[in-house]
Design an enzyme around this catalytic site. Structure first.
Site, mmCIF file in Angstrom:
data_model
loop_
_atom_site.group_PDB
_atom_site.id
_atom_site.type_symbol
_atom_site.label_atom_id
_atom_site.label_comp_id
_atom_site.label_asym_id
_atom_site.label_seq_id
_atom_site.Cartn_x
_atom_site.Cartn_y
_atom_site.Cartn_z
ATOM 1 N NE ARG A 82 -3.157 0.221 3.142
ATOM 2 C CZ ARG A 82 -2.612 0.446 4.357
ATOM 3 N NH1 ARG A 82 -1.990 1.594 4.597
ATOM 4 N NH2 ARG A 82 -2.708 -0.452 5.312
ATOM 5 C CE1 TYR A 111 -15.857 11.041 -16.666
ATOM 6 C CE2 TYR A 111 -15.520 10.972 -14.300
ATOM 7 C CZ TYR A 111 -15.825 10.329 -15.486
ATOM 8 O OH TYR A 111 -16.093 8.991 -15.491
ATOM 9 C CG ASP A 125 -9.086 15.584 -15.176
ATOM 10 O OD1 ASP A 125 -8.409 15.061 -16.091
ATOM 11 O OD2 ASP A 125 -10.085 15.029 -14.674
ATOM 12 C CE LYS A 150 -12.303 7.745 -19.065
ATOM 13 N NZ LYS A 150 -12.547 8.997 -18.390
HETATM 14 C C1 PLP Z 1 -12.905 9.280 -17.082
HETATM 15 C C2 PLP Z 1 -12.493 10.557 -16.476
HETATM 16 C C3 PLP Z 1 -12.268 10.649 -15.098
HETATM 17 C C4 PLP Z 1 -12.497 9.490 -14.137
HETATM 18 O O1 PLP Z 1 -11.629 8.433 -14.336
HETATM 19 P P1 PLP Z 1 -12.001 6.887 -14.071
HETATM 20 O O2 PLP Z 1 -10.760 6.191 -14.446
HETATM 21 O O3 PLP Z 1 -13.188 6.568 -14.918
HETATM 22 O O4 PLP Z 1 -12.335 6.765 -12.610
HETATM 23 C C5 PLP Z 1 -11.830 11.869 -14.611
HETATM 24 N N1 PLP Z 1 -11.650 12.944 -15.423
HETATM 25 C C6 PLP Z 1 -11.872 12.876 -16.739
HETATM 26 C C7 PLP Z 1 -11.647 14.086 -17.580
HETATM 27 C C8 PLP Z 1 -12.301 11.691 -17.316
HETATM 28 O O5 PLP Z 1 -12.539 11.650 -18.635
#
Ligand code: PLP
Length: 374
Positions: A43, A95, A167, A192
């Site tokens: 962890r 998001y 982000d 992604k």
């Molecule tokens: C998909 C996404 C998230 C969340 O990520 P997960 O891996 O689905 O938990 C956060 N920010 C953006 C811009 C995203 O496209």
């Protein structure tokens, strides 16, 4: 080391056996006896995860990298830097999952939340107060691809001595490094583009300095939403081709955006490459590519649903950023958790369709969209 090289060589390999591919340390614990490495309990740290964490830190130009089970685990861990009585200023075009964790979790912790249009720097400046303890942005945003000036946000954050969190999922470190423009913390949903193959979920965080690094490290170890060694390996493997994939996606997306822009069925189109001059200037200043997402507005919800159903290569899915092209009806899918009134006020109408362009042959993709729009 340039980016395509860093993707291959930007992390440590196994010195013990000389393996080229990073070994998977499928171990919860490491003995204290005769082991002077930093590893004790996975962890807190695992060699395979550390490989990945060093790779993303290198790619984003930060001090420390951290890997989490999902993008949401990464985002939630970063938001845990806030405490009762604090205020968060965050972009409104957000998001859906981040919106949900703010509305349903953070609000329960007595953290005040102020949504702003972060593409309007003056509005952000006016929104930040003495109580504000974090400024949080997405650029380009989801799904309307609004552009936020990272350097302008960093200036506001610095004036208040608070972290700017960005982000960077849509742009990826291949095209955009928010830390270089003054952000303090970068977040990725590695589910992604970074993973890129629709076969894993992961989240990554990079801090510019060691002070925020230590805070995130403590939160990561305490909360425990870490990425396991198998998925760390798989993500490193996916990231090796990030450069190739982003170049291919960029080229395909430009062709499709050019073609869709004049299509009679498309009422409105959002794509950073065709944004208004001011937004485009900001984007071009901080980013080397326009990415793989095009959002279009069709005539009606029914038309949007028909279009999505009729696509063959664009698979109807919640995700984006994969080798396969994807289509998403934002109002029902990615932004289903937004209250209707707020969603419509943001411009996310029922007839909005988000396309995530993959690496298929662009002629096939064009034909697919043409037959589905006909
Ligand atoms: C998909 C996404 C998230 C969340 O990520 P997960 O891996 O689905 O938990 C956060 N920010 C953006 C811009 C995203 O496209």
């Amino acid at each position: 080391m340039r980016k395509k090289t860093a993707l291959i060589h930007g992390h440590h390999h196994d010195d013990a056996m000389g393996s080229i591919s990073p070994p998977i340390y499928q171990s919860s614990s490491f003995t204290h006896i005769g082991n002077d490495s930093a590893f004790r309990y996975s962890r807190g740290g695992n060699p395979t995860r550390q490989n990945l964490e060093e790779l993303i830190a290198h790619l984003e130009g930060g001090q420390r990298g951290f890997a989490f089970a999902t993008g949401m685990a990464a985002i939630t861990t970063v938001l845990m830097m806030l405490k009762s009585g604090d205020e968060l200023v965050i972009c409104a075009d957000l998001y859906g999952g981040t919106f949900r964790v703010i509305e349903q979790v953070l609000s329960q912790m007595n953290v005040a939340i102020r949504f702003v249009d972060a593409s309007d720097s003056a509005a952000v400046k006016a929104a930040v107060t003495q109580r504000t303890k974090m400024l949080y942005i997405e650029t380009p945003s989801n799904p309307l691809l609004k552009v936020t000036d990272i350097a302008a946000m960093a200036e506001i954050a610095k004036a208040h001595d608070i972290p700017l969190v960005a982000d960077n999922t849509f742009a990826t470190p291949y095209w955009q490094n928010p830390l270089a423009h003054g952000a303090d913390i970068v977040i990725h949903s590695a589910t992604k583009y970074l993973g890129g193959h629709s076969d894993l979920m992961a989240g990554l965080v990079v801090t510019r300095d060691d002070i925020y690094g230590k805070r995130i490290k403590r939160l990561q170890n305490t909360i425990g939403a870490i990425l396991g060694p198998q998925d760390s390996f798989l993500l490193i493997r996916g990231m090796r081709t990030l450069g190739l994939r982003m170049e291919a996606i960029e080229a395909n997306t430009r062709v499709l955006a050019e073609w869709l822009k004049d299509h009679p069925a498309v009422k409105k189109m959002y794509y950073p490459g065709f944004a208004d001059a001011a937004s485009k200037a900001v984007h071009d200043k901080q980013s080397d590519g326009y990415g793989g997402v095009i959002t279009i507005e069709l005539e009606s919800q029914q038309k949007a649903e028909e279009f999505a159903r009729r696509c063959r290569y664009f698979v109807l899915a919640d995700s984006l950023g994969a080798v396969e092209s994807m289509i998403n009806i934002s109002a029902q899918m990615s932004h289903g958790s937004f209250p209707v009134k707020e969603r419509l006020a943001l411009g996310i109408s029922d007839s909005l369709v988000r396309l995530s362009v993959g690496i298929e042959d662009v002629e096939d993709l064009k034909e697919d969209l043409a037959q589905a729009l006909a």
